[in-house]
Design a protein around this motif. Structure first.
Motif, PDB file in Angstrom:
ATOM      1  N   ALA A  52     -12.038  -0.440 -24.768  1.00  0.00           N
ATOM      2  CA  ALA A  52     -12.597   1.086 -24.711  1.00  0.00           C
ATOM      3  C   ALA A  52     -13.100   1.195 -23.296  1.00  0.00           C
ATOM      4  N   ALA A  53     -13.765   0.082 -22.960  1.00  0.00           N
ATOM      5  CA  ALA A  53     -14.491   0.183 -21.490  1.00  0.00           C
ATOM      6  C   ALA A  53     -13.768   0.202 -20.274  1.00  0.00           C
ATOM      7  N   LEU A  54     -12.144   0.019 -20.493  1.00  0.00           N
ATOM      8  CA  LEU A  54     -11.133   0.157 -19.390  1.00  0.00           C
ATOM      9  C   LEU A  54     -10.826   1.364 -19.473  1.00  0.00           C
ATOM     10  N   THR A  55     -10.555   2.149 -20.493  1.00  0.00           N
ATOM     11  CA  THR A  55     -10.197   3.468 -20.827  1.00  0.00           C
ATOM     12  C   THR A  55     -11.067   4.710 -20.789  1.00  0.00           C
ATOM     13  N   VAL A  56     -12.408   4.326 -21.027  1.00  0.00           N
ATOM     14  CA  VAL A  56     -13.508   5.572 -20.968  1.00  0.00           C
ATOM     15  C   VAL A  56     -14.238   5.000 -19.828  1.00  0.00           C
ATOM     16  N   PRO A  57     -14.602   5.924 -18.884  1.00  0.00           N
ATOM     17  CA  PRO A  57     -14.050   7.383 -18.715  1.00  0.00           C
ATOM     18  C   PRO A  57     -13.034   7.332 -17.750  1.00  0.00           C
ATOM     19  N   ARG A  58     -12.287   6.292 -17.303  1.00  0.00           N
ATOM     20  CA  ARG A  58     -11.175   6.368 -16.669  1.00  0.00           C
ATOM     21  C   ARG A  58     -10.196   7.077 -17.041  1.00  0.00           C
ATOM     22  N   LEU A  59      -9.751   7.330 -18.211  1.00  0.00           N
ATOM     23  CA  LEU A  59      -8.687   8.109 -18.953  1.00  0.00           C
ATOM     24  C   LEU A  59      -9.016   9.147 -19.637  1.00  0.00           C
ATOM     25  N   ALA A  60     -10.352   8.806 -20.367  1.00  0.00           N
ATOM     26  CA  ALA A  60     -10.705  10.076 -21.282  1.00  0.00           C
ATOM     27  C   ALA A  60     -12.198   9.862 -21.972  1.00  0.00           C
ATOM     28  N   ASP A  61     -12.727  10.615 -22.446  1.00  0.00           N
ATOM     29  CA  ASP A  61     -14.059  10.789 -22.763  1.00  0.00           C
ATOM     30  C   ASP A  61     -14.332   9.865 -24.140  1.00  0.00           C
ATOM     31  N   TRP A  62     -13.354   9.967 -25.051  1.00  0.00           N
ATOM     32  CA  TRP A  62     -13.554   9.170 -26.384  1.00  0.00           C
ATOM     33  C   TRP A  62     -12.420   7.997 -26.417  1.00  0.00           C
ATOM     34  N   ALA A  63     -12.571   7.176 -27.061  1.00  0.00           N
ATOM     35  CA  ALA A  63     -11.723   6.130 -27.491  1.00  0.00           C
ATOM     36  C   ALA A  63     -11.926   5.794 -28.879  1.00  0.00           C
ATOM     37  N   VAL A  64     -10.892   5.903 -29.745  1.00  0.00           N
ATOM     38  CA  VAL A  64     -11.044   5.671 -31.134  1.00  0.00           C
ATOM     39  C   VAL A  64      -9.863   4.765 -31.745  1.00  0.00           C
ATOM     40  N   PHE A  65     -10.463   3.772 -32.351  1.00  0.00           N
ATOM     41  CA  PHE A  65      -9.509   2.554 -33.007  1.00  0.00           C
ATOM     42  C   PHE A  65      -9.356   2.593 -34.377  1.00  0.00           C
ATOM     43  N   ASP A  66      -8.324   2.908 -35.183  1.00  0.00           N
ATOM     44  CA  ASP A  66      -7.971   2.924 -36.465  1.00  0.00           C
ATOM     45  C   ASP A  66      -7.116   1.705 -36.827  1.00  0.00           C
ATOM     46  N   LEU A  67      -7.506   0.441 -37.548  1.00  0.00           N
ATOM     47  CA  LEU A  67      -6.866  -0.665 -37.586  1.00  0.00           C
ATOM     48  C   LEU A  67      -6.388  -0.709 -39.314  1.00  0.00           C
ATOM     49  N   LEU A  68      -5.261  -1.302 -39.483  1.00  0.00           N
ATOM     50  CA  LEU A  68      -4.753  -1.525 -40.891  1.00  0.00           C
ATOM     51  C   LEU A  68      -5.222  -3.027 -41.156  1.00  0.00           C
ATOM     52  N   THR A  69      -5.753  -3.220 -42.432  1.00  0.00           N
ATOM     53  CA  THR A  69      -6.275  -4.502 -42.839  1.00  0.00           C
ATOM     54  C   THR A  69      -5.000  -5.072 -43.428  1.00  0.00           C
ATOM     55  N   GLU A  70      -5.224  -6.227 -43.892  1.00  0.00           N
ATOM     56  CA  GLU A  70      -3.775  -7.132 -44.392  1.00  0.00           C
ATOM     57  C   GLU A  70      -3.444  -6.434 -45.718  1.00  0.00           C
ATOM     58  N   ARG A  71      -4.362  -5.619 -46.471  1.00  0.00           N
ATOM     59  CA  ARG A  71      -3.979  -5.067 -47.579  1.00  0.00           C
ATOM     60  C   ARG A  71      -3.679  -3.535 -47.408  1.00  0.00           C
ATOM     61  N   ASP A  72      -3.290  -3.336 -45.972  1.00  0.00           N
ATOM     62  CA  ASP A  72      -2.705  -1.990 -45.696  1.00  0.00           C
ATOM     63  C   ASP A  72      -3.838  -0.838 -45.906  1.00  0.00           C
ATOM     64  N   GLU A  73      -5.107  -1.352 -46.033  1.00  0.00           N
ATOM     65  CA  GLU A  73      -5.929  -0.220 -45.956  1.00  0.00           C
ATOM     66  C   GLU A  73      -6.404   0.040 -44.588  1.00  0.00           C
ATOM     67  N   VAL A  74      -7.082   1.342 -44.422  1.00  0.00           N
ATOM     68  CA  VAL A  74      -7.185   1.577 -42.830  1.00  0.00           C
ATOM     69  C   VAL A  74      -8.769   1.581 -42.652  1.00  0.00           C
ATOM     70  N   ARG A  75      -9.100   1.113 -41.577  1.00  0.00           N
ATOM     71  CA  ARG A  75     -10.600   1.456 -41.215  1.00  0.00           C
ATOM     72  C   ARG A  75     -10.950   1.882 -39.483  1.00  0.00           C
ATOM     73  N   ARG A  76     -11.656   2.892 -39.586  1.00  0.00           N
ATOM     74  CA  ARG A  76     -11.828   3.378 -38.305  1.00  0.00           C
ATOM     75  C   ARG A  76     -13.118   2.355 -37.752  1.00  0.00           C
ATOM     76  N   VAL A  77     -12.470   1.199 -37.097  1.00  0.00           N
ATOM     77  CA  VAL A  77     -13.294   0.141 -36.695  1.00  0.00           C
ATOM     78  C   VAL A  77     -14.364   0.325 -35.311  1.00  0.00           C
ATOM     79  N   LEU A  78     -13.899   1.486 -34.630  1.00  0.00           N
ATOM     80  CA  LEU A  78     -14.652   1.537 -33.350  1.00  0.00           C
ATOM     81  C   LEU A  78     -14.355   2.962 -32.724  1.00  0.00           C
ATOM     82  N   VAL A  79     -15.616   3.706 -32.430  1.00  0.00           N
ATOM     83  CA  VAL A  79     -15.461   4.993 -31.910  1.00  0.00           C
ATOM     84  C   VAL A  79     -16.458   4.751 -30.468  1.00  0.00           C
TER      85      VAL A  79
END
Length: 591
Positions: free
Chosen positions: A182-209
């Motif tokens: 996130a620190a490498l891409t914002v603000p160099r490429l964008a104003d926001w960085a959003v990470f959605d990760l899949l857990t080992e049970r295929d559930e989705v979490r928005r882990v970082l904005v």
């Protein structure tokens, strides 16, 4: 013999090229405008140019002969960093070419300066081998007229990918890796960085904005959390990315129609809350599975993402996927290993009238599983064994060796319940040399018995381990230095002594491993003194509170070792003991 002959070539330097061997390293470094230091094979500074002396606020004499990590490297609060966590120190010792960005160094006046570094091998024709470190202030990204980063050139893109690889491969923590990206891409490429990760049970979490706001990165926890499941057929960009489809562009209009899934609802909320007018979304793929998705969004800057931006985003997420794969594998192994270590440690027995508690704290780095251990078990009526030890090493082999050692100790002690601790440890040492896979180890074995006067007696032998600490209820603390012998596994045949002490009422006995008192920056006497003073000040605390406070106050901040601790407290005095003569003190040492 001249330097060229010594090198075995007999050739002169090429025109315009001066052999390094013809001038001392400190003179050769003066040709560099950047701050430069050279270290030898032992990792100690042998030369520093004028630029380095000015930037670090230290004369050459204050630098030469010192380990640059210990002398200079700090965290953002000015605290020393554990050696095992330092990529710079590792690169200097291995002479690898490595790069690090925006790390903290302490100047001679104790102020901090944020510098980037580049390490590369350094050799001369005279046979000197070492490493060269360049220290420099990182240039800030150029800004466009609207206050945002200017478009990246091809060189900028290559530098970003190289820096991403360096940053992501130097951590095995998933959360840290995402924050670094996130620190490498914002603000160099964008104003926001959003990470959605899949857990080992295929559930989705928005882990970082992460948002770039007022010149700093801000984490938006209100936009983070669990997400709806990934729909199987949805054509929406994030849903497709989480299924592993190619990267794509998106905007508020993408999600304006009736939502086809819960994820689409969350995306509508995201675009509304952030004000993003353009986004690029790419899958994060591991070696075998899709791990999640990265969304880069623009809100304050006016230019929108174009298809030409997607190859760079895919390169970034490809590197991210490999880093997350490694981090998740490491965390699974660490969890398994740490669970194994904790299961190998015993449940403490219940002793009549005595309080007893124990702690095990793994090391903070990859050496989280080590050979530190404790044990307590019954030998006979009113007799119990106490033991603590440390097997050399910090890996699964050390943990396995610890299990062997503890099991053999239990067998020898149980089969000879009346034997002196020194006799049991002597037999154990013989077994270590012949049938155990243990290189070397330190330990204390003690026999705890209740006398006819209702006072507990401790008889112990020490095989190269830090001494037990006895603390009276009124805060007098003394180390039990008697019965000290050589560690296990040396192959030497030396008699082992025993010592005996009567434990006074309401006294606290501490057995611990060296991770509680050792520091790479201070002698062990310093740590022992800290332990003694803190334990004395906490003598009135409940036993659990005392142990927790000792781990917090005494354990060195730069400690990279695990810690085992076992503590017991004797009961209050009976009426007869209150009116009788004092019984505390070491009553004898036996060879």
């Amino acid at each position: 013999m001249d330097s060229n002959a010594a090198s075995g070539t007999g050739d002169r330097p090429m025109p315009g090229q001066q052999a390094l061997s013809s001038v001392p390293p400190e003179i050769a470094l003066e040709a560099l405008a950047a701050s430069a230091i050279v270290v030898d094979d032992d990792g100690l500074i042998v030369a520093a140019n004028s630029a380095a002396q000015i930037q670090l606020g230290r004369k050459a004499a204050e630098l030469i002969g010192h380990d640059p990590h210990d002398l200079l490297h700090r965290d953002s609060h000015g605290h020393s960093l554990p050696r095992t966590r330092c990529r710079m120190r590792n690169a200097l010792l291995t002479k690898d070419t490595r790069h690090g960005s925006d790390e903290w160094f302490v100047r001679g006046d104790d102020t901090l300066v944020q510098l980037s570094w580049l390490i590369t091998p350094y050799t001369t024709d005279t046979g000197f081998t070492g490493a060269l470190a360049l220290l420099y202030e990182q240039e800030k990204p150029q800004q466009s007229d609207d206050g945002h980063s200017a478009p990246l050139t091809e060189l900028d893109r290559l530098a970003l990918l190289a820096e991403t690889t360096t940053q992501l491969t130097s951590t095995l923590d998933v959360d840290e890796a995402l924050h670094r990206l996130a620190a490498l891409t914002v603000p160099r490429l964008a104003d926001w960085a959003v990470f959605d990760l899949l857990t080992e049970r295929d559930e989705v979490r928005r882990v970082l904005v992460m948002e770039h706001k007022d010149g700093i990165l801000v984490e938006r926890e209100d936009l983070q959390g669990p997400m709806p499941p990934v729909p199987a057929e949805s054509p929406m960009p994030l849903s497709r990315a989480l299924r592993g489809a190619a990267s794509s562009l998106a905007g508020p209009a993408t999600y304006q129609g009736p939502p086809d899934s819960g994820i689409a609802v969350e995306q509508q909320r995201l675009f509304t809350a952030t004000g993003m007018h353009s986004a690029a979304i790419a899958p994060i793929r591991g070696l075998r599975d899709v791990l999640g998705a990265l969304t880069l969004g623009r809100g304050r800057r006016h230019d929108a993402f174009t298809p030409a931006d997607l190859p760079l985003l895919e390169d970034l997420t490809r590197r991210t996927g490999l880093a997350l794969d490694n981090a998740r594998l490491y965390q699974r192994q660490r969890k398994v290993a740490e669970t194994m270590q904790r299961h190998l440690l015993p449940q403490l027995p219940s002793l009549p009238g005595l309080e007893m508690t124990a702690r095990y704290v793994p090391a903070p780095d990859a050496s989280s599983v080590g050979g530190d251990w404790y044990d307590a078990f019954a030998l006979a009526t009113h007799a119990h064994a106490l033991a603590i030890g440390d097997v050399v090493g910090h890996d699964l082999d050390a943990a396995a060796g610890m299990a062997q050692l503890r099991n053999m100790l239990r067998a020898f002690a149980w089969s000879h319940p009346q034997a002196a601790p020194s006799d049991v440890v002597t037999r154990l040492d013989e077994a270590v040399m012949h049938i155990a896979e243990v290189p070397m180890a330190t330990m204390i074995l003690a026999r705890l018995t209740l006398g006819e006067d209702s006072l507990w007696r401790l008889r112990w032998t020490n095989a190269g381990h830090p001494p037990p600490l006895l603390v009276s209820h009124d805060g007098q603390a003394q180390y039990l230095d008697g019965a000290h012998g050589i560690l296990l596994g040396t192959g030497l045949d030396r008699a082992r002594p025993d010592a005996v002490v009567v434990l006074p009422p309401r006294a606290t006995l501490l057995l611990y491993t060296d991770g509680l008192v050792e520091s790479p920056h201070h002698p062990i006497d310093h740590g022992l003194d800290r332990l003694r003073r803190n334990a004395a000040s906490l003598a009135h605390r409940p036993l659990d509170s005392l142990c927790d406070s000792l781990l917090e106050q005494v354990r060195p901040s730069d400690n990279d070792d695990d810690v085992a601790l076992i503590a017991l407290r004797t009961p209050p005095a009976t009426q007869e003991q209150q009116h009788g003569p004092p019984h505390a003190g070491v009553t004898g040492t036996e060879a």
